[in-house]
Write a protein that holds these residues in place. Structure first.
Motif, short mmCIF file in Angstrom:
data_model
loop_
_atom_site.label_atom_id
_atom_site.label_comp_id
_atom_site.label_asym_id
_atom_site.label_seq_id
_atom_site.Cartn_x
_atom_site.Cartn_y
_atom_site.Cartn_z
N ASP A 203 -1.80 -10.32 6.45
CA ASP A 203 -0.44 -9.87 6.72
C ASP A 203 0.58 -10.93 6.30
N ILE A 204 0.26 -12.19 6.61
CA ILE A 204 1.22 -13.24 6.27
C ILE A 204 1.30 -13.43 4.76
N LEU A 205 0.16 -13.27 4.07
CA LEU A 205 0.19 -13.38 2.60
C LEU A 205 1.00 -12.23 2.00
N THR A 206 0.91 -11.06 2.63
CA THR A 206 1.72 -9.93 2.16
C THR A 206 3.20 -10.25 2.32
N CYS A 207 3.54 -10.87 3.44
CA CYS A 207 4.95 -11.27 3.65
C CYS A 207 5.37 -12.25 2.56
N ARG A 209 4.15 -12.54 -0.40
CA ARG A 209 4.21 -11.83 -1.69
C ARG A 209 5.46 -10.96 -1.80
N THR A 210 5.85 -10.37 -0.70
CA THR A 210 6.99 -9.45 -0.73
C THR A 210 8.29 -10.14 -0.31
N LEU A 211 8.22 -11.45 -0.12
CA LEU A 211 9.40 -12.24 0.29
C LEU A 211 10.01 -11.70 1.58
N SER A 212 9.14 -11.28 2.49
CA SER A 212 9.66 -10.80 3.76
C SER A 212 9.14 -11.69 4.88
N ARG A 213 9.63 -11.44 6.08
CA ARG A 213 9.21 -12.23 7.23
C ARG A 213 8.40 -11.34 8.17
N VAL A 214 7.67 -11.97 9.06
CA VAL A 214 6.80 -11.19 9.95
C VAL A 214 7.60 -10.18 10.77
N LEU A 424 4.13 -20.00 4.08
CA LEU A 424 3.81 -19.34 5.35
C LEU A 424 4.88 -19.63 6.41
N GLY A 425 5.45 -20.82 6.35
CA GLY A 425 6.51 -21.15 7.31
C GLY A 425 7.70 -20.22 7.13
N LYS A 426 8.03 -19.97 5.89
CA LYS A 426 9.17 -19.08 5.62
C LYS A 426 8.84 -17.67 6.13
N ALA A 427 7.62 -17.23 5.89
CA ALA A 427 7.23 -15.89 6.32
C ALA A 427 7.23 -15.79 7.84
N LEU A 428 6.91 -16.87 8.52
CA LEU A 428 6.90 -16.85 9.98
C LEU A 428 8.31 -16.96 10.56
N GLY A 429 9.29 -17.16 9.69
CA GLY A 429 10.67 -17.14 10.17
C GLY A 429 11.24 -18.49 10.54
N PHE A 430 10.55 -19.58 10.16
CA PHE A 430 11.13 -20.90 10.42
C PHE A 430 12.34 -21.10 9.52
N TYR A 470 4.25 -25.69 15.77
CA TYR A 470 3.66 -25.33 14.47
C TYR A 470 2.20 -24.93 14.57
N GLU A 471 1.73 -24.67 15.79
CA GLU A 471 0.30 -24.42 15.96
C GLU A 471 -0.17 -23.23 15.11
N LEU A 472 0.53 -22.10 15.25
CA LEU A 472 0.13 -20.91 14.50
C LEU A 472 0.26 -21.16 13.00
N LEU A 473 1.32 -21.82 12.59
CA LEU A 473 1.54 -22.11 11.17
C LEU A 473 0.39 -22.93 10.61
N PHE A 474 0.03 -24.01 11.30
CA PHE A 474 -1.03 -24.87 10.79
C PHE A 474 -2.38 -24.14 10.77
N GLU A 475 -2.58 -23.29 11.75
CA GLU A 475 -3.83 -22.53 11.79
C GLU A 475 -3.92 -21.60 10.58
N LEU A 476 -2.83 -20.90 10.29
CA LEU A 476 -2.84 -20.00 9.14
C LEU A 476 -2.97 -20.78 7.85
N CYS A 477 -2.33 -21.95 7.79
CA CYS A 477 -2.44 -22.78 6.57
C CYS A 477 -3.89 -23.15 6.31
N SER A 478 -4.61 -23.47 7.37
CA SER A 478 -6.00 -23.89 7.16
C SER A 478 -6.83 -22.73 6.62
N GLN A 479 -6.43 -21.51 6.93
CA GLN A 479 -7.21 -20.36 6.47
C GLN A 479 -6.91 -19.99 5.02
N VAL A 480 -5.80 -20.43 4.49
CA VAL A 480 -5.52 -20.12 3.08
C VAL A 480 -5.81 -21.33 2.18
#
Lengths: 1031, 80
Positions: A203-207, A209-214, A424-430, A470-480
């Motif tokens: 979902d975050i990668l889709t955001c 790709r589409t330049l959108s936020r969660v 991913l930070g941008k997609a999460l709305g930071f 940044y916990e969620l952000l760093f977790e998602l970063c590790s997965q990509v």
């Protein structure tokens, strides 16, 4: 049992959320006999997919999901080699016949191009499903008939198993359609990840790709986590009302053969003269070259050439060598400077063809390192060209062999910490600024090492990061981590095929306007193509510029005739005065040179190989130096090792030596020896090393070597793990290194002008080069509207910076100024503006950096003049002008203000050095200059202030973190070492978001003839956050 | 036209979803399940997956209900 037929990997670029490994492992766990790969509009993952699938015992089915004109999708699977070739052609047409990054297949592309291909109706974006969902059943029926006709007997309707709104209605309609048209139907889950838990990543990668936020709603975002690789039981539940849809997936798999075909050979065809074969032509050229190099072809030369030619021809690479020879010949004829590098320098044939400058025979280099009958790898020849003309060589290749047979090679730019945090930070709305600041703190960190980096690195640990935020952000970063983010272009890699490439590998357009393969440098070779690297090297551009400038005063100067035993050059190298010299410029290299005391080219070759992670961590440097200076006797565990290691004093330094040791001691075949070399370098697999170690000892034992001795020899080689250098590569580089050192020693003004004209290049920024130039008596003068040219040039014993150094003055503006400049130069600012029409920020920048000082050294007055001129208010000579402008009595900028502006606009303080301005205050604080440190006694405690340059933390033998940086002041450079304890206290000053001037307090240490500093305390000289230009 | 409700309701469950639910004091029996889908929700805020059902009741009306991971049923939407 079923087969997943619609699967996306990370090579769908921001649409696949599980690695190939995860997908294959999951499919194997689900007892799938096969699995398809159907990434969006590309086959980038094809080779890796085939290897990974087979590793897990799965049959790989290769395909893609292709975009059609109109925006619909179609899934294609290649059944056989013809299908694969057609798939490559269709993808190429979709990419090249559409705007870049918007590939679209048109209906006419499919005509006559579907043999060997099987099609599925696709996901909801497929034409048939989307028409059904929009209520256009007649349109769906017509489309189905069309596809049935385009793919007779090879078209399947694809039911979905994703629990989306409308799934049942869609599947029911597809089922009815299948019955009506007697079309087979299959079921897929449009796999984008292996497990439901990976949905957030998708979902975050889709955001992204589409330049959108969660928080945004976007039609591309899937609403549930059902696009995973489901178990047979789950699929059976989904397929309950549609009998046979799963069995048919197995039937589809049975119709397809594993693709792509690997291990073929597709060498380019060289246009040969009438009646002459490739081998004959190659021989002629090689022996002609040998006569030119040696005068007479001795028996030794002949035997070596014959051995190499036999291997080259048996492997079928004769035409490949002819192609490279021809490209190099083109460059030579055009006067484009070039130099072969890499393992090709192991080849005497390459030397005689003029591809490399290293005499492999004289150096005793091993041809098998480059090419052997047993080696699975293809030859890979790298040639550096003057950076300005490299593209001309590639253009020549395209014209000669056909644009459809020549293409660049791609790279897969993958997520690392910085890019992952940003996207991913941008997609999460930071907020953007927060994310930008955060990302900048993670240079050179992998995306899955962020949390460890925060724990380990002082500049992050002490940096006040709110980790919970940044916990969620760093977790998602590790997965990509490591996921391909987008396709890039390899810097110089090209392939030349014997046939149009679009039937071998899909092509697409790169940003630079050239076609590239969708395979990277490793994958193109797996499908049979041979790559060659035509690289840009700015050092060669600098050499060319320097030679041209030198010839203005010394017309007879010949770069090729530079003596490689010039004593004065060696003396300069041994003093560590090699800032600007190719390969010998870094602080580690300079520190080595003062200890090494090089006296011939062999020492330079060794230097290039020594300052690498492998030899440093393997503790090679100290023994090498001790034995080189006779303080230690080289010890050889076996007499056979002496001839191999004599030139490096018993130390294993080169990959060729490893191969020779394995061959001589244990009787390894060339293939086995190369496997050993690769296990140590690229693969670094401990299990494989263990296995090779056992093989080595066993084979050595059979040859009469005592087991303990054999084990000791192997552990010697193993200790050399990490990265060792290819001797041929080191030799190629050493020749250029010595020659550039010669230029620096004997023609410093010309050489610095050339270096400054070809930035960015080298280890140090232009500002530091200017400090070094000044130390050598070469002053660097700022840009001048009346004296500067388009390139930096020698002016007496000084160097005049080019106008292009001024921010806002691009190449076109430079040309305009030069073409409008009158014979005697511009006489006023007004004349400059009237003649050139240059506007915008260029003029104020030229004023502020002193480019108009020759006309009026009062920069503030000139700025005033400009703003009045620009606003149309008045002319020179008018009474108002005389009063407002000429009568201006205000003070000019202070020296500090001037150098701040110069730094900002040119990147180099010209009026003086920052530290020179601060010197009175620094002297009061007891600080000495970098030059004065060289006169201090070892052990003395000193304070030195300066600008830190290139702080870094290389791997060390002890494994502890030690930071190094260069401290620059107006008198020169001083190397500083910061050991671990102080690194943890002060590391944030070196590796933080901003590099500020520092005061370093430490003890003087001596290394060879030069002093350096071991830091005990560091502190910033200016408070952080203050703009330098507002000093 | 539809109206969002989002009210917790009591549901009688069958093997394949709801067979009836109580709303406005009456038991509405499900004639058939028109659609069933899953929704991941605002996962970044910790929301869990919901299973949605669009049902037609015997009296003819169409409703959407969902069940969350904890088993709580919510009447989400009613269609006019």
């Amino acid at each position: 049992m079923y087969v997943p037929l619609h699967v996306h990997s990370p090579f769908s670029f921001l649409d696949g959320a599980a690695s190939l490994r995860d997908l294959m492992e999951r499919a194997a766990h689900c007892n799938c006999p096969a699995i398809a790969l159907t990434d969006h509009n590309n086959l980038c993952g094809a080779v890796a997919f085939r290897r990974e699938a087979e590793r897990w015992g799965l049959k790989p089915l290769l395909g893609c999901e292709i975009d059609l004109e109109g925006g619909h999708h179609l899934v294609l699977l290649a059944m056989d080699e013809e299908g694969y070739a057609n798939l490559c052609r269709l993808l190429t047409r979709a990419h090249l016949d559409s705007p870049r990054r918007q590939p679209r297949l048109r209906p006419e592309h499919l005509q006559g191009a579907t043999e060997g291909l099987l099609a599925l109706s696709g996901c909801r974006k497929g034409e048939i499903p989307s028409r059904i969902l929009s209520g256009d059943l007649r349109g769906a029926l017509e489309a189905a008939r069309r596809y049935q006709s385009a793919f007779p007997g090879r078209f399947y309707l694809e039911l979905e198993g994703c629990y989306l709104p409308g799934t049942r209605r869609l599947n029911d309609a597809l089922w009815e359609l299948a019955k009506f048209l007697r079309l087979p139907a299959v079921m897929t889950t449009n796999v984008h990840y292996a497990f439901p838990s990976q949905f957030p990543v998708h979902d975050i990668l889709t955001c992204v790709r589409t330049l959108s936020r969660v928080d945004d709603v976007h039609p591309e975002r899937k609403i549930n986590a059902e696009n995973y690789l489901k178990s047979p039981r789950e699929m059976a539940e989904l397929a309950r009302e549609y009998p046979g849809v799963l069995q048919r997936t197995v039937e589809v798999a049975q119709r397809c053969q594993p693709l792509p075909v690997l291990g073929r050979l597709l060498t380019p065809h060289f246009p040969l003269p009438e009646g002459m074969g490739a081998e004959q032509m190659l021989r002629q050229l090689v022996y002609a070259g040998a006569r030119e190099k040696y005068g007479r072809v001795t028996e030794k030369v002949r035997r070596r050439l014959e051995r190499e030619l036999e291997i080259i021809c048996r492997l079928g690479y004769q035409e490949y060598f002819l192609v490279v020879w021809d490209l190099v010949r083109f460059a030579r004829r055009k006067g484009i400077r070039h130099a072969g590098r890499g393992s090709a320098a192991d080849s005497l044939v390459a030397y005689c063809l003029g591809i490399t400058e290293v005499d492999a025979l004289a150096r005793g280099l091993l041809f098998e390192r480059f090419l052997s009958l047993e080696r699975a790898q293809k030859p890979d020849i790298d040639v550096d060209f003057d950076a300005r003309y490299r593209d001309e060589v590639i253009r020549y290749a395209r014209e000669k062999y056909g644009a459809d047979r020549v293409a660049g090679v791609c790279t897969y730019n993958t997520f690392r910490a910085r890019s992952a945090i940003r996207d991913l930070g941008k997609a999460l709305g930071f907020p953007p600024q927060e994310i930008d600041r955060l990302a900048k703190r993670f240079s050179y960190v992998e995306a899955d090492m962020i949390e460890e980096a925060v724990r380990r690195l002082p500049e992050l640990r002490n940096g006040g990061l709110p980790l919970e935020r940044y916990e969620l952000l760093f977790e998602l970063c590790s997965q990509v981590a490591g996921f391909p983010r987008h396709l890039g272009t390899h810097l110089g890699g090209i392939v030349i095929g014997p046939e149009p490439l679009e039937g071998v590998v899909p092509l697409q357009m790169a940003a630079k306007g050239i076609t590239v393969c969708q395979f990277d440098k490793d994958y193109v070779e797996e499908v049979g193509l041979i790559k060659l690297d035509l690289l840009s090297l700015r050092t060669l551009s600098a050499v060319e510029d320097a030679v041209v400038a030198i010839r203005e005063r010394h017309p007879q100067f010949d770069y090729q005739q530079i003596p490689l035993d010039d004593r004065e050059t060696f003396r300069m190298i041994n003093r560590g005065e090699t800032v600007g010299v190719f390969q010998l410029e870094s602080p580690a290299q300079r520190a080595l040179q003062v200890r090494l005391g090089a006296s011939d080219l062999e020492d330079i070759v060794a230097s290039v190989a020594l300052i690498r992670p492998g030899p440093i961590k393997g503790n090679m440097v100290e023994p090498f130096l001790a034995r080189r200076h006779g303080r230690q006797e080289p010890r050889y565990l076996l007499p056979e090792l002496e001839p191999i290691l004599r030139k490096t004093y018993g130390v294993v330094l080169f990959q060729e030596q490893v191969i020779e040791i394995a061959t001589t001691v244990a009787g390894f075949t060339p293939g086995e020896a190369d496997r050993l070399r690769r296990a140590m370098t690229h693969h670094r697999s401990p299990e494989e090393m263990e296995e090779l170690g056992r093989l080595f000892v066993e084979k050595a034992r059979r040859r009469g070597v005592p087991e303990e001795t054999a084990a000791a020899v192997f552990s010697h080689i193993k200790g050399y793990a990490s990265y060792g250098f290819c001797e041929a590569h080191a030799a190629a580089f050493a020749t250029t290194a010595f020659k550039t050192a010669y230029l620096l020693r004997h023609y410093p003004a010309e050489f610095f002008a050339a270096l400054l004209s070809n930035q960015p290049m080298g280890y140090y920024p232009p500002r530091t080069l200017c400090v070094e130039a000044k130390r050598r008596g070469v002053r660097v003068l700022g840009p001048c509207v009346n004296r500067s040219g388009s390139r930096c040039q020698v002016e007496g014993r000084s160097v005049r910076l080019s106008l292009g150094y001024v921010r806002g003055v691009g190449p076109r503006t430079v040309q305009r100024i030069l073409s409008c400049r009158p014979e005697g130069g511009f006489s006023s600012l007004e004349e400059f503006w009237r003649l050139t029409g240059v506007d915008g920020e260029a003029v104020p920048n030229l004023i502020l950096c002193g480019a108009f000082d020759a006309l009026d050294p009062h920069r503030r007055r000139l700025l005033r003049r400009w703003s009045i001129l620009r606003s149309g208010g008045g002319r020179e000579g008018e009474p108002w002008w005389r009063e407002e402008v000429d009568g201006f009595r205000g003070p000019d900028f202070t020296p500090w203000e001037k150098i701040c502006w110069e730094q900002e606009i040119v990147g180099i303080p010209l009026t003086d050095h920052f530290m020179a301005c601060l010197r009175p205050r620094l002297a009061c604080e007891g600080a000495v200059t970098a030059a004065e440190v060289q006169r201090c006694q070892p052990g003395q405690r000193v304070r030195v202030a300066g600008l830190p340059v290139r702080p870094h933390r290389p791997p060390t033998r002890s494994g502890r973190t030690v930071a190094f940086f260069t401290l620059e002041d107006e008198t020169g450079l001083l190397e500083v070492t910061v050991f671990e304890r102080n690194y943890h206290r002060y590391g944030h000053l070196l590796f933080g978001p901003q590099l500020l001037p520092l005061m370093v307090v430490g003890r003087v240490k001596k290394q060879g003839s030069r002093n350096f500093l071991v830091a005990e305390h560091l502190y910033a000289l200016v408070p952080s956050g203050r703009r330098k230009s507002s000093c | 036209m539809s109206k969002l409700l989002r009210v917790p309701v009591k549901v009688r469950e069958g093997d394949n979803g709801p067979v009836g639910f109580y709303w406005r004091g009456r038991l509405r029996l499900v004639a058939r399940v028109l659609e069933r889908w899953l929704d991941a929700g605002r996962w970044w805020e910790g929301e869990t997956e919901k299973e949605f059902f669009r049902v037609q009741v015997r009296e003819g009306g169409v409703y959407e209900l969902y069940r969350d991971r904890a088993g709580t049923w919510v009447l989400y939407r009613v269609f006019d």
